[in-house]
Motif scaffolding. Sequence first.
Motif, PDB file in Angstrom:
ATOM      1  N   ALA A  84      43.401  48.997  35.845  1.00  9.93           N
ATOM      2  CA  ALA A  84      42.221  48.323  35.286  1.00  9.93           C
ATOM      3  C   ALA A  84      42.478  47.841  33.858  1.00  9.93           C
ATOM      4  O   ALA A  84      41.605  47.903  32.997  1.00  9.93           O
ATOM      5  CB  ALA A  84      41.002  49.234  35.347  1.00  9.93           C
ATOM      6  N   SER A  85      43.719  47.414  33.578  1.00  5.20           N
ATOM      7  CA  SER A  85      44.134  46.901  32.259  1.00  5.20           C
ATOM      8  C   SER A  85      44.020  47.938  31.149  1.00  5.20           C
ATOM      9  O   SER A  85      43.817  47.604  29.982  1.00  5.20           O
ATOM     10  CB  SER A  85      43.335  45.647  31.897  1.00  5.20           C
ATOM     11  N   GLN A  86      44.135  49.213  31.514  1.00  7.78           N
ATOM     12  CA  GLN A  86      44.100  50.305  30.550  1.00  7.78           C
ATOM     13  C   GLN A  86      45.256  51.255  30.859  1.00  7.78           C
ATOM     14  O   GLN A  86      45.864  51.172  31.920  1.00  7.78           O
ATOM     15  CB  GLN A  86      42.777  51.056  30.641  1.00  7.78           C
ATOM     16  N   GLY A  91      43.584  50.363  25.887  1.00 10.64           N
ATOM     17  CA  GLY A  91      43.668  49.161  26.704  1.00 10.64           C
ATOM     18  C   GLY A  91      45.007  48.469  26.546  1.00 10.64           C
ATOM     19  O   GLY A  91      45.648  48.545  25.500  1.00 10.64           O
ATOM     20  N   CYS A  92      45.432  47.805  27.607  1.00  7.85           N
ATOM     21  CA  CYS A  92      46.645  47.000  27.562  1.00  7.85           C
ATOM     22  C   CYS A  92      46.287  45.607  27.039  1.00  7.85           C
ATOM     23  O   CYS A  92      45.294  45.029  27.491  1.00  7.85           O
ATOM     24  CB  CYS A  92      47.244  46.835  28.957  1.00  7.85           C
ATOM     25  N   SER A 118      46.144  41.744  27.040  1.00  7.01           N
ATOM     26  CA  SER A 118      46.202  40.851  28.213  1.00  7.01           C
ATOM     27  C   SER A 118      47.578  40.207  28.361  1.00  7.01           C
ATOM     28  O   SER A 118      48.026  39.946  29.474  1.00  7.01           O
ATOM     29  CB  SER A 118      45.119  39.780  28.127  1.00  7.01           C
ATOM     30  N   SER A 132      48.686  53.669  34.526  1.00  7.35           N
ATOM     31  CA  SER A 132      47.919  52.519  34.102  1.00  7.35           C
ATOM     32  C   SER A 132      47.143  51.939  35.274  1.00  7.35           C
ATOM     33  O   SER A 132      47.557  52.028  36.426  1.00  7.35           O
ATOM     34  CB  SER A 132      48.875  51.456  33.531  1.00  7.35           C
ATOM     35  N   ILE A 144      49.978  42.538  30.622  1.00 11.51           N
ATOM     36  CA  ILE A 144      49.669  42.949  31.996  1.00 11.51           C
ATOM     37  C   ILE A 144      50.859  42.628  32.905  1.00 11.51           C
ATOM     38  O   ILE A 144      51.398  41.529  32.889  1.00 11.51           O
ATOM     39  CB  ILE A 144      48.394  42.256  32.514  1.00 11.51           C
ATOM     40  N   CYS A 174      51.889  48.098  32.514  1.00 10.21           N
ATOM     41  CA  CYS A 174      50.447  47.829  32.348  1.00 10.21           C
ATOM     42  C   CYS A 174      49.955  47.133  33.604  1.00 10.21           C
ATOM     43  O   CYS A 174      50.429  46.052  33.954  1.00 10.21           O
ATOM     44  CB  CYS A 174      50.199  46.934  31.140  1.00 10.21           C
ATOM     45  N   ARG A 175      49.005  47.751  34.297  1.00 13.09           N
ATOM     46  CA  ARG A 175      48.494  47.200  35.555  1.00 13.09           C
ATOM     47  C   ARG A 175      47.033  46.797  35.404  1.00 13.09           C
ATOM     48  O   ARG A 175      46.251  47.489  34.783  1.00 13.09           O
ATOM     49  CB  ARG A 175      48.616  48.254  36.652  1.00 13.09           C
ATOM     50  N   SER A 176      46.706  45.682  36.041  1.00 17.02           N
ATOM     51  CA  SER A 176      45.310  45.234  36.033  1.00 17.02           C
ATOM     52  C   SER A 176      44.566  45.745  37.264  1.00 17.02           C
ATOM     53  O   SER A 176      43.346  45.769  37.283  1.00 17.02           O
ATOM     54  CB  SER A 176      45.236  43.704  35.989  1.00 17.02           C
TER      55      SER A 176
END
Length: 114
Positions: free
Chosen positions: A39-41, A76-77, A79, A37, A82, A108-110
């Motif tokens: 970029a929030s994906q 996508g994750c 929000s 994961s 995250i 889930c990483r941003s």
Amino acid sequence: MRATVRVLLASVLTTLGLTIAVATPALASAPAPFCESGASQFYCDATSTGTTTWTVTWYSGSVGTFTTAGPTLFAGCPSSNIGLPVRVNYSYFDGSVTQYSDTGRFTCRSGPWQ
């Protein structure tokens, strides 16, 4: 009351020499997916062939189901998830039987992909 009924039933069955078959969940026949994961994906890769059904369980307990034409899932994750852990598994039909995977896990990483 229910406990008493179960005890009596078990006692009668034991006396008669009968056993009760208990259903067990299917054992995984495919490996857990590789997931990463950033970029929030997220991206997951399976060992499936053909149509793959993905089950994604978010930290909150909500479940998302995705169907892909092949062995990869890119989504996508939410929000609200995250930085939180996610569980994912998949299933597919191999021509004779439905195969189920072990459960994969990721966060889930941003930020950067990991």
